[in-house]
Design a protein around this motif. Structure first.
Motif, short mmCIF file in Angstrom:
data_model
loop_
_atom_site.label_atom_id
_atom_site.label_comp_id
_atom_site.label_asym_id
_atom_site.label_seq_id
_atom_site.Cartn_x
_atom_site.Cartn_y
_atom_site.Cartn_z
N ILE A 84 0.83 -1.20 0.00
CA ILE A 84 0.00 0.00 0.00
C ILE A 84 0.87 1.26 0.00
O ILE A 84 0.48 2.29 -0.56
N VAL A 198 -6.08 3.87 0.69
CA VAL A 198 -6.37 3.15 1.94
C VAL A 198 -7.74 2.49 1.88
O VAL A 198 -7.90 1.32 2.24
N ALA A 201 -7.64 -0.43 -0.49
CA ALA A 201 -6.87 -1.54 0.09
C ALA A 201 -7.68 -2.27 1.15
O ALA A 201 -7.68 -3.51 1.22
N GLN A 202 -8.35 -1.51 1.99
CA GLN A 202 -9.18 -2.14 3.02
C GLN A 202 -10.32 -2.91 2.40
O GLN A 202 -10.64 -4.04 2.78
N GLN A 206 -6.70 -6.16 1.52
CA GLN A 206 -5.25 -6.12 1.38
C GLN A 206 -4.60 -6.05 2.76
O GLN A 206 -5.00 -5.23 3.59
N TRP A 209 -3.15 -2.64 5.43
CA TRP A 209 -3.72 -1.40 4.93
C TRP A 209 -3.66 -0.30 5.98
O TRP A 209 -3.62 0.89 5.65
N ASP A 261 -10.77 -5.99 9.41
CA ASP A 261 -10.21 -6.45 8.15
C ASP A 261 -11.26 -7.24 7.37
O ASP A 261 -12.09 -7.96 7.95
#
Length: 264
Positions: A84, A198, A201-202, A206, A209, A261
């Protein structure tokens, strides 16, 4: 005598990763030192009287190339699994490029391209993909989505105001022959872009993150604090805007504590 591929291949991967880490450090030092990230940030912090009316754009240049570029590259060199961080450097490249086009600053295209190189080369050497897996907008956590939307709206509005000053020919400082006002617009857009990274990615599940929240939050907090210190100077957010930036930065730092997550 030929070497056994089964024994040489595992050794090649760690060696390539160490090379990638070293390259990331070299790129980080270029942006932080040779490209005056640390120098301009120190100039603003020290309130150098020679730059009295340009202190906030000095701070913006410093925060962009120190907090949003140099530090993520150094952090990735320590923890290469946190891709990231390189994705956020790519976001910085895109933001600086957009500001270059919108601000009629062709010279700014070159650092934008080199920012891309700074992210892609370490990833390529380490054989790490910077692509996000397919995802829908609904997969992003709503609170992260809201903070990203606020950042995008604020960054675009800030860029418009800053670039109007540039269009009007307002006196500006320069570094390496590059005016600071178009770069200041790129700075604001980078904060927003890094926050969108971010959220993506979250939403994509990922790993790591959360580390991506640190640098845009620090940059926004810096912009807010400098704006409160110099509410009437060029490119300042003013008292209200500075306070809002600080609140937003705290929210982004706290958010990882409440967001779970998603499965990758």
């Amino acid at each position: 005598m030929t070497s056994d591929p089964a024994t040489t291949a595992p050794a090649a991967r760690p060696r390539a990763e160490w090379v990638a880490r070293a390259l990331a450090v070299v790129f980080a030092l270029f942006w932080g030192v040779l490209f005056f990230g640390l120098v301009d940030l120190a100039t603003a912090v020290a309130e150098d009287p020679r730059f009295r009316h340009f202190l906030l754009v000095e701070a913006g240049w410093g925060l962009l190339y120190t907090v949003l570029v140099m530090l993520p590259l150094l952090a990735w060199a320590v923890r290469p699994a946190a891709t990231i961080l390189l994705q956020q450097v790519l976001a910085a490249a895109a933001a600086v490029l957009v500001a270059a086009v919108a601000g009629f600053a062709p010279g700014q295209v070159l650092p934008a391209l080199f920012l891309e190189v700074s992210a892609f080369v370490p990833a390529l050497v380490a054989r790490r993909s910077l692509r996000f897996p397919p995802l829908s907008l609904r997969s992003c956590h709503p609170l992260l989505a809201v903070l990203s939307l606020i950042a995008l709206i604020g960054a675009v509005a800030y860029a418009v105001v800053v670039l109007r000053h540039a269009y009007a020919g307002v006196a500006d400082d320069d570094t390496w022959g590059l005016a600071h006002l178009p770069m200041q617009a790129g700075f604001g857009l980078t904060i927003a872009g890094a926050t969108v990274v971010v959220a993506l990615a979250q939403g994509a599940g990922q790993p790591r993150w959360r580390v991506g929240t640190v640098f845009p939050a620090l940059a926004a907090a810096g912009l807010g604090a400098f704006s409160l210190r110099w509410p009437d100077e060029l490119a300042s957010l003013g008292v209200t805007g500075g306070a809002a930036a600080l609140v937003w930065a705290v929210a982004l730092l706290v958010l990882p504590l409440v967001v779970r997550d998603r499965p990758a």
